[in-house]
Write a protein that holds these residues in place. Structure first.
Motif, PDB file in Angstrom:
ATOM      1  N   LEU A 179       6.404 -23.658 -12.079  1.00  0.00           N
ATOM      2  CA  LEU A 179       7.367 -22.570 -12.019  1.00  0.00           C
ATOM      3  C   LEU A 179       7.899 -22.381 -10.603  1.00  0.00           C
ATOM      4  N   ARG A 180       7.006 -22.554  -9.619  1.00  0.00           N
ATOM      5  CA  ARG A 180       7.412 -22.412  -8.219  1.00  0.00           C
ATOM      6  C   ARG A 180       8.426 -23.484  -7.848  1.00  0.00           C
ATOM      7  N   ALA A 181       8.151 -24.723  -8.265  1.00  0.00           N
ATOM      8  CA  ALA A 181       9.040 -25.835  -7.934  1.00  0.00           C
ATOM      9  C   ALA A 181      10.410 -25.663  -8.575  1.00  0.00           C
ATOM     10  N   ARG A 182      10.469 -25.001  -9.717  1.00  0.00           N
ATOM     11  CA  ARG A 182      11.742 -24.821 -10.421  1.00  0.00           C
ATOM     12  C   ARG A 182      12.437 -23.519 -10.060  1.00  0.00           C
ATOM     13  N   GLY A 183      11.883 -22.795  -9.097  1.00  0.00           N
ATOM     14  CA  GLY A 183      12.497 -21.545  -8.692  1.00  0.00           C
ATOM     15  C   GLY A 183      12.375 -20.447  -9.719  1.00  0.00           C
ATOM     16  N   GLN A 184      11.364 -20.543 -10.586  1.00  0.00           N
ATOM     17  CA  GLN A 184      11.192 -19.576 -11.665  1.00  0.00           C
ATOM     18  C   GLN A 184      10.045 -18.611 -11.399  1.00  0.00           C
ATOM     19  N   LEU A 185       9.530 -18.593 -10.169  1.00  0.00           N
ATOM     20  CA  LEU A 185       8.367 -17.779  -9.830  1.00  0.00           C
ATOM     21  C   LEU A 185       8.633 -16.984  -8.564  1.00  0.00           C
ATOM     22  N   THR A 186       8.291 -15.692  -8.614  1.00  0.00           N
ATOM     23  CA  THR A 186       8.261 -14.848  -7.417  1.00  0.00           C
ATOM     24  C   THR A 186       6.822 -14.398  -7.205  1.00  0.00           C
ATOM     25  N   GLU A 187       6.378 -14.379  -5.961  1.00  0.00           N
ATOM     26  CA  GLU A 187       4.986 -14.050  -5.669  1.00  0.00           C
ATOM     27  C   GLU A 187       4.892 -12.953  -4.621  1.00  0.00           C
ATOM     28  N   LEU A 188       4.071 -11.961  -4.890  1.00  0.00           N
ATOM     29  CA  LEU A 188       3.664 -10.964  -3.907  1.00  0.00           C
ATOM     30  C   LEU A 188       2.158 -11.083  -3.757  1.00  0.00           C
ATOM     31  N   ARG A 189       1.720 -11.315  -2.563  1.00  0.00           N
ATOM     32  CA  ARG A 189       0.290 -11.495  -2.325  1.00  0.00           C
ATOM     33  C   ARG A 189      -0.198 -10.487  -1.287  1.00  0.00           C
ATOM     34  N   ALA A 190      -1.476 -10.599  -0.911  1.00  0.00           N
ATOM     35  CA  ALA A 190      -2.071  -9.594  -0.023  1.00  0.00           C
ATOM     36  C   ALA A 190      -1.269  -9.431   1.257  1.00  0.00           C
ATOM     37  N   ALA A 191      -0.760 -10.536   1.792  1.00  0.00           N
ATOM     38  CA  ALA A 191       0.020 -10.450   3.029  1.00  0.00           C
ATOM     39  C   ALA A 191       1.279  -9.608   2.842  1.00  0.00           C
ATOM     40  N   ASP A 192       1.858  -9.662   1.634  1.00  0.00           N
ATOM     41  CA  ASP A 192       3.059  -8.868   1.361  1.00  0.00           C
ATOM     42  C   ASP A 192       2.702  -7.410   1.102  1.00  0.00           C
ATOM     43  N   LEU A 193       1.555  -7.172   0.444  1.00  0.00           N
ATOM     44  CA  LEU A 193       1.136  -5.811   0.124  1.00  0.00           C
ATOM     45  C   LEU A 193       0.563  -5.072   1.323  1.00  0.00           C
ATOM     46  N   ARG A 194       0.236  -5.792   2.376  1.00  0.00           N
ATOM     47  CA  ARG A 194      -0.326  -5.173   3.573  1.00  0.00           C
ATOM     48  C   ARG A 194       0.620  -4.084   4.096  1.00  0.00           C
ATOM     49  N   PHE A 195       0.100  -2.895   4.316  1.00  0.00           N
ATOM     50  CA  PHE A 195       0.923  -1.811   4.841  1.00  0.00           C
ATOM     51  C   PHE A 195       1.401  -2.151   6.252  1.00  0.00           C
ATOM     52  N   THR A 196       2.666  -1.863   6.531  1.00  0.00           N
ATOM     53  CA  THR A 196       3.156  -1.968   7.901  1.00  0.00           C
ATOM     54  C   THR A 196       2.637  -0.776   8.701  1.00  0.00           C
ATOM     55  N   LEU A 197       2.826  -0.811  10.005  1.00  0.00           N
ATOM     56  CA  LEU A 197       2.381   0.296  10.841  1.00  0.00           C
ATOM     57  C   LEU A 197       3.076   1.588  10.422  1.00  0.00           C
ATOM     58  N   GLU A 198       4.362   1.512  10.132  1.00  0.00           N
ATOM     59  CA  GLU A 198       5.106   2.706   9.739  1.00  0.00           C
ATOM     60  C   GLU A 198       4.602   3.234   8.393  1.00  0.00           C
ATOM     61  N   GLU A 199       4.368   2.337   7.437  1.00  0.00           N
ATOM     62  CA  GLU A 199       3.865   2.760   6.136  1.00  0.00           C
ATOM     63  C   GLU A 199       2.463   3.340   6.260  1.00  0.00           C
ATOM     64  N   SER A 200       1.647   2.737   7.115  1.00  0.00           N
ATOM     65  CA  SER A 200       0.290   3.221   7.345  1.00  0.00           C
ATOM     66  C   SER A 200       0.309   4.641   7.896  1.00  0.00           C
ATOM     67  N   THR A 201       1.150   4.865   8.872  1.00  0.00           N
ATOM     68  CA  THR A 201       1.255   6.193   9.482  1.00  0.00           C
ATOM     69  C   THR A 201       1.713   7.222   8.453  1.00  0.00           C
ATOM     70  N   ALA A 202       2.668   6.832   7.612  1.00  0.00           N
ATOM     71  CA  ALA A 202       3.177   7.755   6.588  1.00  0.00           C
ATOM     72  C   ALA A 202       2.104   8.089   5.558  1.00  0.00           C
ATOM     73  N   LEU A 203       1.284   7.113   5.164  1.00  0.00           N
ATOM     74  CA  LEU A 203       0.234   7.353   4.182  1.00  0.00           C
ATOM     75  C   LEU A 203      -0.810   8.319   4.726  1.00  0.00           C
ATOM     76  N   VAL A 204      -1.260   8.087   5.942  1.00  0.00           N
ATOM     77  CA  VAL A 204      -2.281   8.961   6.521  1.00  0.00           C
ATOM     78  C   VAL A 204      -1.750  10.379   6.665  1.00  0.00           C
ATOM     79  N   ALA A 205      -0.476  10.499   7.036  1.00  0.00           N
ATOM     80  CA  ALA A 205       0.107  11.830   7.180  1.00  0.00           C
ATOM     81  C   ALA A 205       0.205  12.532   5.829  1.00  0.00           C
ATOM     82  N   ALA A 206       0.577  11.785   4.769  1.00  0.00           N
ATOM     83  CA  ALA A 206       0.760  12.395   3.453  1.00  0.00           C
ATOM     84  C   ALA A 206      -0.567  12.804   2.831  1.00  0.00           C
TER      85      ALA A 206
END
Length: 756
Positions: A179-206
């Motif tokens: 599926l990846r070779a045919r362009g039929q797959l999208t992937e979100l993995r731990a590296a993508d789900l990792r909170f950015t610094l801005e998202e991290s700051t917003a979560l702790v504040a909320a």
């Protein structure tokens, strides 16, 4: 028509509500929105990375909300019929026209239902103008090979109207590389789900209600590496603290320290009554107020659950009404560890009380599953014995088979009645290999004086009837069927019971296989006259009628056969309308007889329509003899209509089936007769080769290459680690793409195109 409704069925289809303090992560939502151009999107990361939260928030966006079908999975869903029931129900929630026939097909008896339901679903999706997304959360709990085969088939032939999103802790068992070779797959993995610094700051504040200084925010983000659970714990630790920076410094980012932190910081902050509830109910996947009250022998659990969710202590509501909840898996691990340390002997009794609650709620499947988990396999066997009607009348035969086999493998005591019912459940589920297994197992236990089964005078007669009808491979059937069927008839002497009719139908079927058609007609005619036939389930009634009509036709009693067909025409049409091709075991014989009668009447248009249907049904049913007879009859009609090309194609397909598997003499003689009329040298017509307009999938190519050798379809399925029905599905698509009408035709075209 489908499995029974349940308090958990609806909640599994609800997109989980947003948790307090959830952070909008637009960059991930944009990725998911773009993923709708690909067949499959996988969101793969270990526990605690926020997979469900991200998908739930995305699915609740205004543009997604009406179009997203959601299924929350757990280990109990690792069974094909149950899994696809949830999937189809979820899809019908977003479009009532999608999956209706497929859902009905899942409860059809004596066929492999998923093999019928999936093509129906794909056809519905191809016909709709809508665009939908199916989210399958926690697919890592699925291990059944048949579930993954069907999912691969769905993804392979997915129409543009549907895209599939799967969340899991590990890669799904699908051909991701292809599926990846045919362009039929999208992937979100731990590296993508990792909170950015801005998202991290917003979560702790909320969540924490405090905005950390930049240095502490950066330190926290680096220590947790953007891990959602670590950030959540940090936010809880700073909430109400007069020294938030010090609280942050105590947090480490690895799994072991997170678990220790959960145990010391989160659990120690709970009120004793809250902690007791969560610890002792950690044995359960899902929690509700009344369930927890029953398990703990107390009241007020609903208020406690609502409170711990309000303070964001890793307990999340699963529905907007906040009736059902789930603990985060990491917290549940800590709670279960504490339970096993402080109350090591409590687990069986807690699970047993939960089983009692589910039984009182009329959810016998969940009750049996919990009894097995509690180690009370004898209790589970008792429940299966006393709740047969619940399972069979609600279309849950496959679940009964799964639970029974699990109970037996866990050490449940041998039980004659349950073993007989497991054989029956296997028949209803189209698992004839397992039917033979359980017939053998029950045979060692059942005596002529064994207590009777509902609808039967004798448990032994019930077993002998199933063995005579389904207890042998087609090629292995012999006089044993006549002996077993005869013993069943001898034991089943009460004409007021449905077992009286069924035993005679099984013996008549054995007579038919032995080419003793007069004996079959005599038995069936006698049984058909008794009022007990009205007590038969509709599928059994139709199959008995079809068997009688087929044998009447064989002895030259065409008018009597016509009367039988007319007598059951209304229920036959209703069953076929409800189940479609999944009605194969119920109506295939009737359609074959109707087609042959129409041929003798000279109505070639109706005959062709009925016989084409008989061919389709015989293929689904998996009965080679019926398939050869239906194809031979169709070839005769096509020849009578002057379409020699269509007649040759039908005869070629019949010959291929006859050569690949043993068939009875009558079917072979009928095929030989039509081949003679067509001319020996013209049985196979050469097809003009053309360009391949649609690329073959990897699976289709593997099937084509396997077909170039001498292996039978069953041997091909074993070599490719696929079920026979899955191979049939790929074969049908392969023929369509190659413009072939037979295996030999497909191989020749494949060779000409350089594919073999």
């Amino acid at each position: 028509m489908g499995p029974p409704s349940s308090p958990l069925l609806s909640v599994k289809h609800v997109v989980p509500p947003a948790r307090p303090g959830a952070v909008v992560r637009q960059r991930l939502y944009d990725r998911l929105r773009a993923a709708q151009d690909a067949r499959l999107c996988v969101v793969v990361a270990p526990a605690g990375w926020g997979k469900t939260t991200v998908l739930a928030l995305w699915a609740r966006e205004p543009e997604q909300r009406p179009r997203t079908a959601w299924v929350s999975l757990d280990a109990s869903d690792d069974e094909p019929v149950r899994f696809w029931t949830y999937v189809l129900t979820a899809l019908r929630g977003v479009d009532p026209q999608v999956g209706k026939r497929a859902l009905a097909a899942l409860s059809a008896p004596a066929v492999e239902p998923v093999a019928v339901a999936l093509p129906l679903l794909i056809n519905d999706l191809a016909a709709t103008s809508g665009r939908y997304v199916l989210v399958l959360d926690d697919v890592h709990v699925l291990h059944d090979r048949r579930v993954w085969e069907a999912l691969e088939f769905l993804v392979t032939y997915l129409p543009e109207s549907l895209r599939v999103v799967m969340a899991a802790r590990a890669d799904p068992a699908l051909p991701l590389a292809r599926l990846r070779a045919r362009g039929q797959l999208t992937e979100l993995r731990a590296a993508d789900l990792r909170f950015t610094l801005e998202e991290s700051t917003a979560l702790v504040a909320a969540v924490g209600g405090v905005r950390l200084p930049p240095s502490s925010s950066t330190q926290l983000w680096e220590r947790t590496e953007g891990w959602a659970v670590g950030l959540q714990l940090a936010a809880l630790s700073v909430r109400g603290s007069d020294q938030p920076e010090a609280a942050v410094s105590r947090l480490r980012g690895d799994d072991r320290h997170i678990l220790d932190y959960l145990a010391t910081e989160v659990l120690d902050a709970l009120e004793p009554v809250e902690r007791d509830l969560l610890v002792r109910t950690s044995v359960l996947d899902r929690l509700s107020g009344s369930l927890c009250d029953a398990v703990l022998g107390r009241s007020g659990s609903a208020e406690i659950l609502r409170h711990v969710e309000d303070v964001n202590l890793f307990v999340a509501a699963l529905d907007p009404g906040r009736r059902w909840y789930r603990c985060h898996s990491l917290l549940r691990d800590v709670l279960r560890r504490e339970l096993e340390t402080t109350h090591p002997d409590a687990v069986p009794s807690l699970l047993g009380r939960a089983a009692d609650w589910y039984a009182a709620e009329d959810r016998m499947d969940e009750a049996a599953r919990l009894l097995i988990a509690a180690g009370d396999v004898d209790g589970a066997m008792d429940l299966l014995r006393t709740s047969q009607a619940w399972f069979f009348e609600s279309g849950a035969a496959a679940v009964y088979l799964q639970l029974g086999e699990e109970a037996v493998s866990s050490g449940g005591a041998a039980d004659a009645e349950v073993f007989v019912m497991l054989a029956y459940a296997a028949v209803l589920s189209g698992r004839f290999d397992r039917a033979r297994h359980w017939c053998d197992a029950a045979d060692l236990l059942v005596e002529d004086r064994t207590p009777s089964i509902d609808g039967w005078l004798s448990a032994r007669a019930c077993l002998l009837t199933m063995r005579a009808a389904y207890g042998h491979e087609e090629g292995d059937r012999s006089a044993a069927d006549l002996v077993e069927g005869g013993r069943a008839v001898h034991l089943e002497t009460d004409p007021a019971l449905p077992g009286y009719v069924l035993a005679r139908a099984a013996l008549a079927s054995a007579h038919m296989r032995a080419e003793r058609y007069g004996d079959a007609v005599a038995l069936l005619n006698e049984a058909w006259q008794h009022p007990a036939r009205a007590l038969l389930p509709t599928p059994a009634l139709l199959q008995t009628a079809g068997l009688l009509a087929l044998n009447l036709l064989q002895v030259g009693a065409a008018e009597a056969a016509r009367e039988v067909c007319a007598e059951v025409a209304a229920p036959a049409d209703a069953v076929e309308h409800a189940w479609g091709e999944a009605a194969a075991a119920s109506v295939a014989w009737l359609r074959l007889v109707e087609g042959r009668l129409a041929r003798s009447d000279g109505d070639l248009v109706f005959a062709r329509r009925r016989l084409r249907r008989a061919v389709e049904l015989a293929e689904v049913w998996g009965r080679d003899v019926e398939l050869v007879r239906a194809l031979s009859s169709l070839a005769e009609v096509q020849l009578a209509a002057g379409d020699r090309q269509a007649a040759r194609e039908a005869a070629t397909r019949a010959r291929e089936v006859a050569d690949a598997a043993p068939i009875r003499r009558l079917a072979a003689a009928e095929l030989q007769a039509v081949e003679t009329r067509l001319g020996r040298g013209a049985v196979r017509a050469a097809r003009r080769l053309g360009r391949l307009h649609e690329e073959l999938t990897d699976r289709e190519l593997s099937v084509l290459q396997a077909f170039s050798g001498p292996a039978t379809q069953r041997e091909v399925s074993a070599a490719l680690f696929l079920s026979v029905n899955t191979v049939k599905g790929y074969t049908k698509s392969l023929y369509r793409k190659l413009g072939a009408s037979s295996r030999r035709d497909a191989v020749e075209r494949g060779r000409a195109l350089g594919l073999v």
